[in-house]
Design an enzyme around this catalytic site. Sequence first.
Site, PDB file in Angstrom:
ATOM      1  N   GLY A 182       6.830   4.464   4.660  1.00 53.37           N
ATOM      2  CA  GLY A 182       5.991   4.026   5.327  1.00 53.37           C
ATOM      3  C   GLY A 182       5.904   2.705   5.039  1.00 53.37           C
ATOM      4  O   GLY A 182       5.187   2.867   3.624  1.00 53.37           O
ATOM      5  N   HIS A 183       5.962   1.572   5.459  1.00 57.95           N
ATOM      6  CA  HIS A 183       6.001   0.215   5.032  1.00 57.95           C
ATOM      7  C   HIS A 183       4.581  -0.233   5.791  1.00 57.95           C
ATOM      8  O   HIS A 183       4.634  -0.569   6.979  1.00 57.95           O
ATOM      9  CB  HIS A 183       7.254  -0.390   5.284  1.00 57.95           C
ATOM     10  CG  HIS A 183       7.867  -0.015   4.263  1.00 57.95           C
ATOM     11  ND1 HIS A 183       9.448  -0.419   4.161  1.00 57.95           N
ATOM     12  CD2 HIS A 183       8.273   1.108   3.532  1.00 57.95           C
ATOM     13  CE1 HIS A 183      10.125   0.320   3.419  1.00 57.95           C
ATOM     14  NE2 HIS A 183       9.580   1.227   2.736  1.00 57.95           N
ATOM     15  N   LYS A 205       6.325  -2.786  -0.536  1.00 60.51           N
ATOM     16  CA  LYS A 205       7.658  -3.348   0.015  1.00 60.51           C
ATOM     17  C   LYS A 205       7.393  -4.106   1.286  1.00 60.51           C
ATOM     18  O   LYS A 205       7.709  -5.468   1.557  1.00 60.51           O
ATOM     19  CB  LYS A 205       8.440  -2.554  -0.081  1.00 60.51           C
ATOM     20  CG  LYS A 205       8.891  -1.918  -1.361  1.00 60.51           C
ATOM     21  CD  LYS A 205      10.148  -0.854  -1.241  1.00 60.51           C
ATOM     22  CE  LYS A 205       9.484   0.297  -0.579  1.00 60.51           C
ATOM     23  NZ  LYS A 205       8.710   1.203  -1.379  1.00 60.51           N
ATOM     24  N   GLY A 206       6.507  -3.347   2.242  1.00 60.05           N
ATOM     25  CA  GLY A 206       6.543  -3.794   3.552  1.00 60.05           C
ATOM     26  C   GLY A 206       5.771  -5.395   3.520  1.00 60.05           C
ATOM     27  O   GLY A 206       5.953  -6.095   4.196  1.00 60.05           O
ATOM     28  N   GLN A 261      11.772   3.541  -0.355  1.00 61.83           N
ATOM     29  CA  GLN A 261      11.584   4.666  -1.541  1.00 61.83           C
ATOM     30  C   GLN A 261      11.534   3.630  -2.527  1.00 61.83           C
ATOM     31  O   GLN A 261      11.262   2.316  -2.485  1.00 61.83           O
ATOM     32  CB  GLN A 261      12.390   5.816  -1.717  1.00 61.83           C
ATOM     33  CG  GLN A 261      12.008   6.711  -0.517  1.00 61.83           C
ATOM     34  CD  GLN A 261      12.867   6.535   0.848  1.00 61.83           C
ATOM     35  OE1 GLN A 261      14.040   6.094   0.734  1.00 61.83           O
ATOM     36  NE2 GLN A 261      12.105   6.523   1.579  1.00 61.83           N
ATOM     37  N   ASP A 316       6.176   3.152  -2.306  1.00 59.64           N
ATOM     38  CA  ASP A 316       4.771   2.697  -1.982  1.00 59.64           C
ATOM     39  C   ASP A 316       4.288   1.526  -2.866  1.00 59.64           C
ATOM     40  O   ASP A 316       3.273   1.629  -3.133  1.00 59.64           O
ATOM     41  CB  ASP A 316       3.889   3.819  -1.934  1.00 59.64           C
ATOM     42  CG  ASP A 316       4.198   4.769  -1.016  1.00 59.64           C
ATOM     43  OD1 ASP A 316       4.953   4.728  -0.016  1.00 59.64           O
ATOM     44  OD2 ASP A 316       3.942   6.114  -1.143  1.00 59.64           O
ATOM     45  N   SER A 358       0.026  -9.907  -6.323  1.00 61.10           N
ATOM     46  CA  SER A 358      -0.751  -9.411  -5.215  1.00 61.10           C
ATOM     47  C   SER A 358      -2.064  -9.050  -5.307  1.00 61.10           C
ATOM     48  O   SER A 358      -2.085  -8.273  -6.455  1.00 61.10           O
ATOM     49  CB  SER A 358       0.285  -8.555  -4.395  1.00 61.10           C
ATOM     50  OG  SER A 358      -0.226  -8.122  -3.206  1.00 61.10           O
ATOM     51  N   THR A 361       8.647  14.756   2.899  1.00 65.13           N
ATOM     52  CA  THR A 361       7.968  14.146   3.831  1.00 65.13           C
ATOM     53  C   THR A 361       8.037  15.098   4.999  1.00 65.13           C
ATOM     54  O   THR A 361       7.372  14.814   6.167  1.00 65.13           O
ATOM     55  CB  THR A 361       8.274  12.526   4.074  1.00 65.13           C
ATOM     56  OG1 THR A 361       9.453  12.386   4.496  1.00 65.13           O
ATOM     57  CG2 THR A 361       7.721  11.918   3.019  1.00 65.13           C
TER      58      THR A 361
HETATM   59  P1  GDP Z   1       5.595   0.341   0.818  1.00 63.99           P
HETATM   60  O1  GDP Z   1       6.138   1.862   1.184  1.00 63.99           O
HETATM   61  O2  GDP Z   1       6.165   0.006  -0.552  1.00 63.99           O
HETATM   62  O3  GDP Z   1       5.748  -0.570   1.972  1.00 63.99           O
HETATM   63  O4  GDP Z   1       4.195   0.509   0.408  1.00 63.99           O
HETATM   64  P2  GDP Z   1       3.033   1.084   1.320  1.00 63.99           P
HETATM   65  O5  GDP Z   1       2.861   0.438   2.487  1.00 63.99           O
HETATM   66  O6  GDP Z   1       3.390   2.787   1.697  1.00 63.99           O
HETATM   67  O7  GDP Z   1       1.726   1.202   0.332  1.00 63.99           O
HETATM   68  C1  GDP Z   1       1.272   0.151  -0.072  1.00 63.99           C
HETATM   69  C2  GDP Z   1      -0.256   0.395   0.170  1.00 63.99           C
HETATM   70  O8  GDP Z   1      -0.811  -0.955  -0.409  1.00 63.99           O
HETATM   71  C3  GDP Z   1      -0.553  -0.387   1.672  1.00 63.99           C
HETATM   72  O9  GDP Z   1      -1.652   0.228   2.055  1.00 63.99           O
HETATM   73  C4  GDP Z   1      -0.784  -1.676   1.603  1.00 63.99           C
HETATM   74  O10 GDP Z   1      -1.327  -2.214   2.608  1.00 63.99           O
HETATM   75  C5  GDP Z   1      -1.570  -1.945   0.233  1.00 63.99           C
HETATM   76  N1  GDP Z   1      -1.142  -3.098  -0.596  1.00 63.99           N
HETATM   77  C6  GDP Z   1      -0.069  -3.857  -0.610  1.00 63.99           C
HETATM   78  N2  GDP Z   1      -0.331  -4.899  -1.562  1.00 63.99           N
HETATM   79  C7  GDP Z   1      -1.531  -4.739  -1.895  1.00 63.99           C
HETATM   80  C8  GDP Z   1      -2.216  -5.339  -3.120  1.00 63.99           C
HETATM   81  O11 GDP Z   1      -1.908  -6.188  -3.765  1.00 63.99           O
HETATM   82  N3  GDP Z   1      -3.691  -4.771  -3.058  1.00 63.99           N
HETATM   83  C9  GDP Z   1      -4.039  -4.000  -2.439  1.00 63.99           C
HETATM   84  N4  GDP Z   1      -5.402  -3.410  -2.611  1.00 63.99           N
HETATM   85  N5  GDP Z   1      -3.483  -3.225  -1.604  1.00 63.99           N
HETATM   86  C10 GDP Z   1      -2.102  -3.574  -1.391  1.00 63.99           C
HETATM   87  P1  IMO Z   2       8.463   4.059   1.161  1.00 68.10           P
HETATM   88  O1  IMO Z   2       9.487   3.499   1.628  1.00 68.10           O
HETATM   89  C1  IMO Z   2       6.828   7.376  -1.563  1.00 68.10           C
HETATM   90  C2  IMO Z   2       8.992  11.089  -1.442  1.00 68.10           C
HETATM   91  C3  IMO Z   2       8.343  12.291  -0.903  1.00 68.10           C
HETATM   92  C4  IMO Z   2       8.967  13.451  -1.901  1.00 68.10           C
HETATM   93  C5  IMO Z   2      10.644  12.943  -2.098  1.00 68.10           C
HETATM   94  C6  IMO Z   2      11.343  13.601  -1.243  1.00 68.10           C
HETATM   95  O2  IMO Z   2       7.186   4.158   1.824  1.00 68.10           O
HETATM   96  O3  IMO Z   2       8.190   3.527  -0.440  1.00 68.10           O
HETATM   97  P2  IMO Z   2      11.964  13.366   1.501  1.00 68.10           P
HETATM   98  O4  IMO Z   2      11.080  13.233   2.506  1.00 68.10           O
HETATM   99  O5  IMO Z   2      12.730  11.934   1.036  1.00 68.10           O
HETATM  100  O6  IMO Z   2      12.854  14.563   1.323  1.00 68.10           O
HETATM  101  O7  IMO Z   2      10.933  13.562   0.231  1.00 68.10           O
HETATM  102  O8  IMO Z   2      10.454  11.473  -2.015  1.00 68.10           O
HETATM  103  N1  IMO Z   2       9.156   9.884  -0.718  1.00 68.10           N
HETATM  104  C7  IMO Z   2       8.273   8.980  -0.784  1.00 68.10           C
HETATM  105  N2  IMO Z   2       7.471   8.567  -1.618  1.00 68.10           N
HETATM  106  N3  IMO Z   2       7.237   6.473  -0.775  1.00 68.10           N
HETATM  107  C8  IMO Z   2       8.212   6.780   0.089  1.00 68.10           C
HETATM  108  O9  IMO Z   2       8.958   5.646   0.943  1.00 68.10           O
HETATM  109  C9  IMO Z   2       8.924   7.949  -0.001  1.00 68.10           C
HETATM  110  N4  IMO Z   2       9.921   8.643   0.622  1.00 68.10           N
HETATM  111  C10 IMO Z   2      10.152   9.881   0.180  1.00 68.10           C
HETATM  112  O10 IMO Z   2       6.963  12.257  -1.149  1.00 68.10           O
HETATM  113  O11 IMO Z   2       8.337  13.462  -3.019  1.00 68.10           O
HETATM  114 MG    MG Z   3       5.216   3.755   1.818  1.00 70.35          MG
END
Ligand code: GDP
Ligand code: IMO
Ligand code: MG
Length: 436
Positions: free
Chosen positions: A40-41, A16-17, A230, A13, A418, A129
């Site tokens: 979840g990106h 990356k997305g 991840q 999280d 960012s 998850t």
């Molecule tokens: P990913 O799994 O690495 O793609 O990240 P996620 O989408 O799960 O979580 C990142 C969250 O932070 C999302 O809700 C993005 O919209 C948000 N986000 C990304 N970059 C920034 C930033 O620079 N500032 C803020 N406030 N939110 C951001």
């Molecule tokens: P993105 O790509 C954050 C975590 C789960 C749990 C552990 C194992 O959005 O960054 P799993 O479902 O893979 O068996 O869960 O890994 N986890 C993540 N945490 N971002 C993710 O993906 C994750 N994918 C799995 O919360 O602790």
């Molecule tokens: Mg994510």
Amino acid sequence: MKLDVLLGLQWGDEGKGKIVDVLTANYDMVARFQGGPNAGHTIEFDEQKFILHTIPSGIFDPVKVNVIGNGVIIDAAILDQEIKGLKEKGINASENLHISRKAHLILPTHRLLDAACETSKGKLKIGSTLKGISPTYMDKIGRNGLRIGDIFSENFREKYNKLKDSHLKTISFYDFDYADYKIDGSLFDEYEQKWFEGIEKIKSCKLINSEYYVNNALAANKRILAEGAQGSMLDIDFGSYPFVTSSNTINSGVCSGLGVSPHKVGKVYGIFKAYCTRVGAGPFPTELHDEDGERMRDVGREYGSTTGRPRRCGWLDLVALKYSIMLNGVDELMMMKADVLSPFEELKICTAYRIDGKKTNEVPFDLSTREIVPEYTTLRGWNEDISGLEDIDGIPKELNHYVEFIESVVNIPVRIISIGPDRKQTLRRGETSLNL
Ligand code: GDP
Ligand code: IMO
Ligand code: MG
């Protein structure tokens, strides 16, 4: 041509997305190489928000190719849902989506097994998850799995039923009644039906031998970005085992998950948040249980993109970050969510761990069972709204100092800062191979 890689360096999280979407303009192809719908990106632009689970984040550029590689695992129902969701918003995902025939399928019974196994662990549960990740990779390694290429075989149903029956037999050993269990809101039979509808949808997608497809593209000088899912601290080998996911999230996963040689890997971009978060169970040395942690969660909207669970928050951990940089051979760093730290007058950064009174700069083998006391350096916060900045020259000197401090410890330059979730809230810093 070599393929560039973008990887999360923390517990997932990192954003990356958002960054893959921003960088897509520089590339001809974006490819996912591991993980599945546990990811979840999030991508935000033009006041729209999208969350992708299986589809690469390059999908919003209609002329770019998006590849789901052999190392990814696919839930047909979730993929179908994702394609439909994008279509409703005017994006024809199947047009540019190419799926490896060697990618493994997550069956509805893998989802049940995941839930049964997690439930049986009680307090020791991983916090999965519940997308069936671990049972599907277990079947892959155990040589029992079904792959995308199998869906055309005449006896696909037979193969499916055989694997399903063996899963149900295993489930009967658990204290788990699946009759009432809902998978993403549906009872088993209903979910299974959606899954088979998804299989039909996949049949209409472009199915490829992705190892040839990707290598041929490189030979034809196409620019490719591999999109990690991840983060390195969730890697099956190097993360905080057993509180990890079930794939190699680090750079080496790119080679096995796309079929490219290590010689073909070009730039490695590492992405981290200006602080740390973790969702699910497991060690987190700099976790905050006070109002600072709550403030990070509130300001950063730190709730899981896949499960909606509140994310645990804490200060930036440079011991873990340096470890991830080492494992991946990172060339350039991207620091996300700097804006979330704006309300803080003082900021802490962990530069070492103290374990049994001894100071160390290494992540220990038994991170999960040792008591770790982080050693912090305190820096002044910038304490002003930065989310509207358009130029790196306008950033507060305290933010620049925060970044320079990180660079001085990890010895890798930070090239993107960012300052918000939108595409536009992205500042380029210094000389970089990135063309923003
Ligand atoms: P990913 O799994 O690495 O793609 O990240 P996620 O989408 O799960 O979580 C990142 C969250 O932070 C999302 O809700 C993005 O919209 C948000 N986000 C990304 N970059 C920034 C930033 O620079 N500032 C803020 N406030 N939110 C951001
Ligand atoms: P993105 O790509 C954050 C975590 C789960 C749990 C552990 C194992 O959005 O960054 P799993 O479902 O893979 O068996 O869960 O890994 N986890 C993540 N945490 N971002 C993710 O993906 C994750 N994918 C799995 O919360 O602790
Ligand atoms: Mg994510």
